[in-house]
Design an enzyme around this catalytic site. Structure first.
Site, mmCIF file in Angstrom:
data_model
loop_
_atom_site.group_PDB
_atom_site.id
_atom_site.type_symbol
_atom_site.label_atom_id
_atom_site.label_comp_id
_atom_site.label_asym_id
_atom_site.label_seq_id
_atom_site.Cartn_x
_atom_site.Cartn_y
_atom_site.Cartn_z
ATOM 1 N N ALA A 1 0.865 -1.174 0.000
ATOM 2 C CA ALA A 1 0.000 0.000 0.000
ATOM 3 C C ALA A 1 0.908 1.233 0.000
ATOM 4 C CB ALA A 1 -0.894 -0.012 1.235
ATOM 5 N N GLY B 1 0.518 -4.978 1.009
ATOM 6 C CA GLY B 1 -0.638 -5.014 0.119
ATOM 7 C C GLY B 1 -0.329 -5.665 -1.224
ATOM 8 N N GLU C 1 -0.708 -9.218 -0.678
ATOM 9 C CA GLU C 1 -2.138 -9.479 -0.477
ATOM 10 C C GLU C 1 -2.898 -9.472 -1.804
ATOM 11 O OE1 GLU C 1 -2.359 -6.373 2.529
ATOM 12 O OE2 GLU C 1 -2.993 -7.869 4.003
ATOM 13 N N GLU D 1 4.349 -5.134 7.391
ATOM 14 C CA GLU D 1 3.596 -4.056 8.045
ATOM 15 C C GLU D 1 4.029 -3.828 9.486
ATOM 16 O OE1 GLU D 1 2.245 -6.487 6.209
ATOM 17 O OE2 GLU D 1 0.723 -5.649 4.866
HETATM 18 C C1 HXC Z 1 5.061 4.435 -0.987
HETATM 19 C C2 HXC Z 1 6.989 3.480 -1.781
HETATM 20 C C3 HXC Z 1 6.623 2.231 -1.257
HETATM 21 C C4 HXC Z 1 5.380 2.147 -0.561
HETATM 22 C C5 HXC Z 1 8.538 2.010 -2.214
HETATM 23 N N1 HXC Z 1 8.166 3.302 -2.371
HETATM 24 N N2 HXC Z 1 7.611 1.337 -1.528
HETATM 25 N N3 HXC Z 1 6.213 4.566 -1.649
HETATM 26 N N4 HXC Z 1 4.632 3.268 -0.455
HETATM 27 N N5 HXC Z 1 4.929 1.002 -0.039
HETATM 28 C C6 HXC Z 1 8.916 4.345 -3.059
HETATM 29 C C7 HXC Z 1 10.102 4.818 -2.237
HETATM 30 O O1 HXC Z 1 9.683 5.755 -1.274
HETATM 31 C C8 HXC Z 1 10.973 5.447 -3.294
HETATM 32 O O2 HXC Z 1 10.447 6.705 -3.632
HETATM 33 C C9 HXC Z 1 10.738 4.516 -4.493
HETATM 34 O O3 HXC Z 1 9.502 3.851 -4.246
HETATM 35 C C10 HXC Z 1 11.828 3.483 -4.660
HETATM 36 O O4 HXC Z 1 11.935 2.772 -3.437
HETATM 37 P P1 HXC Z 1 13.340 2.581 -2.648
HETATM 38 O O5 HXC Z 1 12.989 2.312 -1.237
HETATM 39 O O6 HXC Z 1 14.260 3.665 -2.943
HETATM 40 O O7 HXC Z 1 13.862 1.224 -3.354
HETATM 41 P P2 HXC Z 1 14.856 0.151 -2.741
HETATM 42 O O8 HXC Z 1 15.957 0.806 -1.930
HETATM 43 O O9 HXC Z 1 15.243 -0.743 -3.885
HETATM 44 O O10 HXC Z 1 13.970 -0.704 -1.696
HETATM 45 C C11 HXC Z 1 12.895 -1.505 -2.156
HETATM 46 C C12 HXC Z 1 11.987 -1.885 -0.954
HETATM 47 C C13 HXC Z 1 11.589 -0.626 -0.174
HETATM 48 C C14 HXC Z 1 12.736 -2.873 -0.042
HETATM 49 C C15 HXC Z 1 10.771 -2.609 -1.530
HETATM 50 O O11 HXC Z 1 11.064 0.338 -1.086
HETATM 51 C C16 HXC Z 1 10.548 -0.852 0.862
HETATM 52 O O12 HXC Z 1 10.827 -1.383 1.936
HETATM 53 N N6 HXC Z 1 9.316 -0.406 0.609
HETATM 54 C C17 HXC Z 1 8.234 -0.484 1.558
HETATM 55 C C18 HXC Z 1 7.736 -1.882 1.690
HETATM 56 C C19 HXC Z 1 6.594 -1.988 2.704
HETATM 57 O O13 HXC Z 1 6.782 -1.675 3.882
HETATM 58 N N7 HXC Z 1 5.429 -2.388 2.218
HETATM 59 C C20 HXC Z 1 4.279 -2.544 3.074
HETATM 60 C C21 HXC Z 1 3.523 -1.280 3.034
HETATM 61 S S1 HXC Z 1 2.222 -1.309 4.209
HETATM 62 P P3 HXC Z 1 11.417 7.991 -3.761
HETATM 63 O O14 HXC Z 1 10.428 9.115 -4.020
HETATM 64 O O15 HXC Z 1 12.159 8.105 -2.483
HETATM 65 O O16 HXC Z 1 12.283 7.666 -4.941
HETATM 66 C C22 HXC Z 1 1.003 -2.122 3.477
HETATM 67 C C23 HXC Z 1 -0.224 -2.180 4.309
HETATM 68 C C24 HXC Z 1 -1.150 -3.163 3.760
HETATM 69 O O17 HXC Z 1 1.082 -2.596 2.400
HETATM 70 C C25 HXC Z 1 -2.463 -2.942 4.377
HETATM 71 C C26 HXC Z 1 -3.511 -3.337 3.424
HETATM 72 C C27 HXC Z 1 -3.388 -2.761 2.076
#
Ligand code: HXC
Length: 257
Positions: free
Chosen positions: A65, A108, A111, A131
């Site tokens: 998400a 997400g 999911e 999460e």
């Molecule tokens: C918003 C995101 C994002 C996310 C990545 N980006 N994941 N933006 N929401 N979930 C953005 C980053 O901010 C960054 O933007 C760009 O995408 C590239 O990501 P990087 O982090 O620079 O890439 P990298 O270093 O290769 O790392 C990849 C990664 C990391 C390990 C996947 O991005 C990461 O940990 N992302 C979050 C994963 C996460 O926690 N997902 C769960 C979300 S909560 P900029 O602008 O800085 O370039 C969820 C709740 C579910 O899903 C509930 C129900 C839906």
């Protein structure tokens, strides 16, 4: 129709929806989820489509998400507006959907992949429910669907520690149906979807319905439903054709596709 956050394409009888928000690793912002649901619904009601593939990029199926969109939300508006209720659209699609996962399928993203009917993975795929690291928990079925796919212990491990599963482990655990080299994944997924789409659509839809109901019904109710659906397939011309073709040693020509 064209969309801002997904690309759609049709190959033969297969509808392909590619998540396309490359700057954010396909983070699932609300407009992306709307485009995804709209694109799948359009294929679902299109008679020239028999099955679908949902995919992302080589680096990410979807990184979850959209954390930046979500971070300032409050409980009261989450509750009154029923935040995430509109994420379930995929589960009301009646034709089969294969999730073709390359790269990250996190939160997400994992999911959404699990809402599809099966997951094919590229060999570099990574699955996770991280999460907990953000101070929250899965909210679009992760705790329920992941547990029924991989069992309690592996599900707890992923959800409580945030550890990721690679493609090999995900296949071994039952989250993933098949693994392909990353650059072959989409073609192989489309190939499998084409096979599904070559069969009798009512039987394909009944088979999908029966399998999905196994997750919701008691064994007795599920077996009852399965037997009634099985019996009902004998009302289709395609059952007659399929079995006649076998007896006559020829390929079936299904009508209802
Ligand atoms: C918003 C995101 C994002 C996310 C990545 N980006 N994941 N933006 N929401 N979930 C953005 C980053 O901010 C960054 O933007 C760009 O995408 C590239 O990501 P990087 O982090 O620079 O890439 P990298 O270093 O290769 O790392 C990849 C990664 C990391 C390990 C996947 O991005 C990461 O940990 N992302 C979050 C994963 C996460 O926690 N997902 C769960 C979300 S909560 P900029 O602008 O800085 O370039 C969820 C709740 C579910 O899903 C509930 C129900 C839906």
């Amino acid at each position: 129709k064209t969309y801002e956050y997904v690309k759609v394409e049709q190959r033969g009888r297969v509808g392909i929806v590619t998540l396309h928000r490359p700057k954010a690793l396909n983070a699932l912002c609300s407009p992306l989820m709307k485009d995804l649901n709209d694109a799948l619904r359009a294929f679902d009601s299109d008679d020239s489509v028999g099955a679908m593939v949902v995919t992302g990029s080589e680096k990410a199926f979807a990184a979850g998400a959209d954390i930046k969109e979500m971070k300032d939300l409050e409980f009261v508006s989450n509750y009154t507006k029923n935040f995430l209720a509109d994420w379930t659209g995929i589960t009301s699609i009646r034709k089969p959907i294969i999730a073709a996962v390359n790269g990250f399928a996190l939160g997400g993203g994992c999911e959404v992949a699990m809402m599809c009917d099966m997951i094919y993975a590229g060999d570099k795929a990574k699955f996770g429910q991280p999460e907990i690291k953000l101070g929250t928990i899965p909210g679009a079925g992760g705790s329920q669907r992941l547990t029924s796919l991989v069992g309690k212990s592996k599900s707890m491990d992923m959800i409580l520690t945030g550890v990721m599963m690679d493609a090999v482990e995900a296949e071994r655990a039952g989250l993933v149906a098949r693994i392909f080299p990353a650059d072959k994944l989409l073609d192989e997924s489309v190939k499998a979807a084409s096979v599904i789409a070559s069969y009798s659509l009512p039987s394909v839809m009944m088979a999908k319905e029966a399998v999905n109901k196994s997750l919701e019904l008691s064994l007795a109710e599920g077996l009852h439903l399965e037997r009634r659906l099985f019996q009902a397939t004998f009302a289709t011309e395609d059952q007659k054709e399929g079995m006649a073709a076998f007896a006559e040693k020829r390929e079936p020509a299904f009508k209802h596709k």
